[in-house]
Design a protein around this motif. Structure first.
Motif, mmCIF file in Angstrom:
data_model
loop_
_atom_site.group_PDB
_atom_site.id
_atom_site.type_symbol
_atom_site.label_atom_id
_atom_site.label_comp_id
_atom_site.label_asym_id
_atom_site.label_seq_id
_atom_site.Cartn_x
_atom_site.Cartn_y
_atom_site.Cartn_z
ATOM 1 N N LYS A 5 -24.244 15.113 -11.170
ATOM 2 C CA LYS A 5 -23.454 15.153 -9.932
ATOM 3 C C LYS A 5 -22.973 16.561 -9.635
ATOM 4 N N ILE A 6 -22.763 17.335 -10.717
ATOM 5 C CA ILE A 6 -22.239 18.694 -10.554
ATOM 6 C C ILE A 6 -23.207 19.673 -11.223
ATOM 7 N N VAL A 7 -23.569 20.720 -10.507
ATOM 8 C CA VAL A 7 -24.430 21.757 -11.086
ATOM 9 C C VAL A 7 -23.622 23.050 -11.125
ATOM 10 N N ILE A 8 -23.503 23.625 -12.325
ATOM 11 C CA ILE A 8 -22.739 24.868 -12.497
ATOM 12 C C ILE A 8 -23.719 25.993 -12.814
ATOM 13 N N PHE A 9 -23.506 27.125 -12.185
ATOM 14 C CA PHE A 9 -24.350 28.289 -12.450
ATOM 15 C C PHE A 9 -23.518 29.440 -13.001
ATOM 16 N N ASP A 10 -24.157 30.215 -13.863
ATOM 17 C CA ASP A 10 -23.692 31.556 -14.186
ATOM 18 C C ASP A 10 -24.112 32.442 -12.999
ATOM 19 N N LEU A 11 -23.526 33.626 -12.868
ATOM 20 C CA LEU A 11 -23.878 34.491 -11.731
ATOM 21 C C LEU A 11 -24.886 35.580 -12.151
ATOM 22 N N ASP A 12 -24.434 36.585 -12.899
ATOM 23 C CA ASP A 12 -25.324 37.706 -13.262
ATOM 24 C C ASP A 12 -26.454 37.258 -14.186
ATOM 25 N N GLY A 13 -27.669 37.596 -13.825
ATOM 26 C CA GLY A 13 -28.822 37.241 -14.653
ATOM 27 C C GLY A 13 -29.324 35.832 -14.388
ATOM 28 N N THR A 14 -28.579 35.085 -13.553
ATOM 29 C CA THR A 14 -28.949 33.692 -13.272
ATOM 30 C C THR A 14 -29.200 33.489 -11.768
ATOM 31 N N LEU A 15 -28.179 33.778 -10.941
ATOM 32 C CA LEU A 15 -28.381 33.683 -9.487
ATOM 33 C C LEU A 15 -28.892 35.001 -8.911
ATOM 34 N N LYS A 36 -26.547 18.257 -1.412
ATOM 35 C CA LYS A 36 -26.811 17.108 -2.292
ATOM 36 C C LYS A 36 -25.852 17.007 -3.474
ATOM 37 N N LYS A 37 -25.331 18.156 -3.909
ATOM 38 C CA LYS A 37 -24.558 18.172 -5.148
ATOM 39 C C LYS A 37 -23.281 18.977 -4.971
ATOM 40 N N ARG A 38 -22.321 18.703 -5.861
ATOM 41 C CA ARG A 38 -21.201 19.616 -5.988
ATOM 42 C C ARG A 38 -21.688 20.778 -6.845
ATOM 43 N N VAL A 39 -21.379 22.004 -6.435
ATOM 44 C CA VAL A 39 -21.889 23.192 -7.123
ATOM 45 C C VAL A 39 -20.702 24.069 -7.516
ATOM 46 N N ALA A 40 -20.807 24.703 -8.675
ATOM 47 C CA ALA A 40 -19.770 25.648 -9.105
ATOM 48 C C ALA A 40 -20.439 26.873 -9.709
ATOM 49 N N VAL A 41 -19.781 28.019 -9.610
ATOM 50 C CA VAL A 41 -20.282 29.245 -10.232
ATOM 51 C C VAL A 41 -19.155 29.828 -11.080
ATOM 52 N N ILE A 42 -19.488 30.113 -12.335
ATOM 53 C CA ILE A 42 -18.520 30.707 -13.268
ATOM 54 C C ILE A 42 -19.062 32.049 -13.729
ATOM 55 N N SER A 43 -18.223 33.084 -13.644
ATOM 56 C CA SER A 43 -18.663 34.418 -14.055
ATOM 57 C C SER A 43 -17.463 35.235 -14.486
ATOM 58 N N GLY A 44 -17.725 36.298 -15.214
ATOM 59 C CA GLY A 44 -16.663 37.224 -15.573
ATOM 60 C C GLY A 44 -16.196 38.062 -14.395
ATOM 61 N N PRO A 62 -19.497 27.144 2.587
ATOM 62 C CA PRO A 62 -19.602 26.767 1.173
ATOM 63 C C PRO A 62 -18.964 25.418 0.833
ATOM 64 N N VAL A 63 -19.236 24.412 1.662
ATOM 65 C CA VAL A 63 -18.734 23.061 1.422
ATOM 66 C C VAL A 63 -19.317 22.548 0.105
ATOM 67 N N ASN A 64 -18.490 21.915 -0.701
ATOM 68 C CA ASN A 64 -18.887 21.408 -2.030
ATOM 69 C C ASN A 64 -18.970 22.487 -3.105
ATOM 70 N N LEU A 65 -18.503 23.698 -2.786
ATOM 71 C CA LEU A 65 -18.614 24.792 -3.755
ATOM 72 C C LEU A 65 -17.254 25.102 -4.399
ATOM 73 N N SER A 66 -17.296 25.364 -5.694
ATOM 74 C CA SER A 66 -16.128 25.880 -6.412
ATOM 75 C C SER A 66 -16.539 27.180 -7.083
ATOM 76 N N VAL A 67 -15.616 28.123 -7.189
ATOM 77 C CA VAL A 67 -15.900 29.352 -7.937
ATOM 78 C C VAL A 67 -14.794 29.588 -8.959
ATOM 79 N N ILE A 248 -34.606 20.141 -8.721
ATOM 80 C CA ILE A 248 -33.472 19.250 -8.447
ATOM 81 C C ILE A 248 -33.564 18.731 -7.006
ATOM 82 N N LEU A 249 -33.941 19.624 -6.079
ATOM 83 C CA LEU A 249 -34.016 19.227 -4.671
ATOM 84 C C LEU A 249 -35.128 18.208 -4.419
ATOM 85 N N LYS A 250 -36.215 18.336 -5.189
ATOM 86 C CA LYS A 250 -37.367 17.431 -5.007
ATOM 87 C C LYS A 250 -37.068 16.013 -5.489
ATOM 88 N N ALA A 251 -36.174 15.932 -6.455
ATOM 89 C CA ALA A 251 -35.941 14.634 -7.118
ATOM 90 C C ALA A 251 -35.319 13.625 -6.166
#
Ligand code: MG
Length: 251
Positions: A5-15, A36-44, A62-67, A248-251
């Protein structure tokens, strides 16, 4: 991974590459994912850096986004058309003075590890915390990648610095950085705070939350995600992350 339900990303080196803006293709994929999903990004990184590198390049609201900047020192959620603070834990001005003094003394000892030429500030106040960037805040990526690929230099610096500042959190960041924050600000706690905020129970962490990052190894700055108990997906860089988002989008 489609059921999370929630996809979390790192920022540097990932996005994106370290401190470089996300590209248009990534921005479009993230906008599709936000539908489709709640998304969050965690970084230093600081919130200002999130804006510059990530948020200002999103072509959608950025609806559904947390940082969670500064390794989760703060948690912001986009709600009702604006960024709302769920929590914020900042280093005090006095703590920042103590950090500068302690860092100066440790760097004197390790003068041979640190190149004389720097690009911009080496110890930057990022509001919530401080970021040590060995080659400076504006250093070119290729030089950064050469400096401490096995974290050995920064491990030495942290080993000397931590006893001087026992009440302050230090984590080795992406390429040349050490993130210096309030005690307890790390990716594991940030992920658990996010889970609690969105009412994901302990037993459902792995089923409901997927964390995607480039440093999911012991000693890597995404390792806290493994420790938190959520599902994890290691990527080799932004191109790999795009593949995962498409899956994830295809699923
Ligand atoms: Mg990373």
């Amino acid at each position: 991974m489609e059921h999370h339900k929630i996809v979390i990303f790192d920022l540097d080196g990932t996005l994106s590459e370290s401190k470089i803006a996300i590209d248009r293709e990534m921005a479009d994929l993230l906008c599709e994912l936000l539908k489709k999903k709640r998304v969050a990004v965690i970084s230093g990184a600081s919130f200002e850096q999130f804006e510059k590198q990530f948020l200002s390049n999103l072509p959608c609201p950025p609806v559904n986004l947390s940082v969670l900047p500064a390794n989760g020192s703060a948690f912001l959620e986009y709600k009702a058309g604006e960024w709302q603070t769920v929590y914020e834990k900042k280093l005090s001005d006095m703590q920042k003075v103590l950090i500068r003094t302690a860092m100066d003394s440790v760097l004197k000892k390790y003068a041979d590890l640190i190149p004389e030429k720097t690009y911009g500030e080496r110890l930057a106040d990022i509001g919530l915390g401080m970021t040590f960037s060995a080659l400076g805040q504006e250093a070119p990526l290729d030089e950064k990648q050469k400096w401490d690929p096995d974290h050995a230099k920064r491990t030495k610096i942290v080993a000397d610095l931590q006893p001087l500042l026992p009440d302050i959190e230090m984590t080795i960041g992406g390429t040349t950085s050490i993130n210096i924050t309030v005690k307890g600000a790390d990716k594991k706690n940030a992920i658990l705070a996010l889970a609690e905020h969105f009412a994901v129970s302990k037993g459902k962490l792995a089923a409901d939350i997927l964390y995607i990052g480039d440093s999911l190894f012991v000693g890597g700055n995404d390792y806290g995600a493994i420790a938190s108990g959520v599902a994890t997906q290691k990527v080799s860089g932004p191109a790999d992350t795009k593949k995962i988002i498409r899956d994830i989008l295809k699923a």
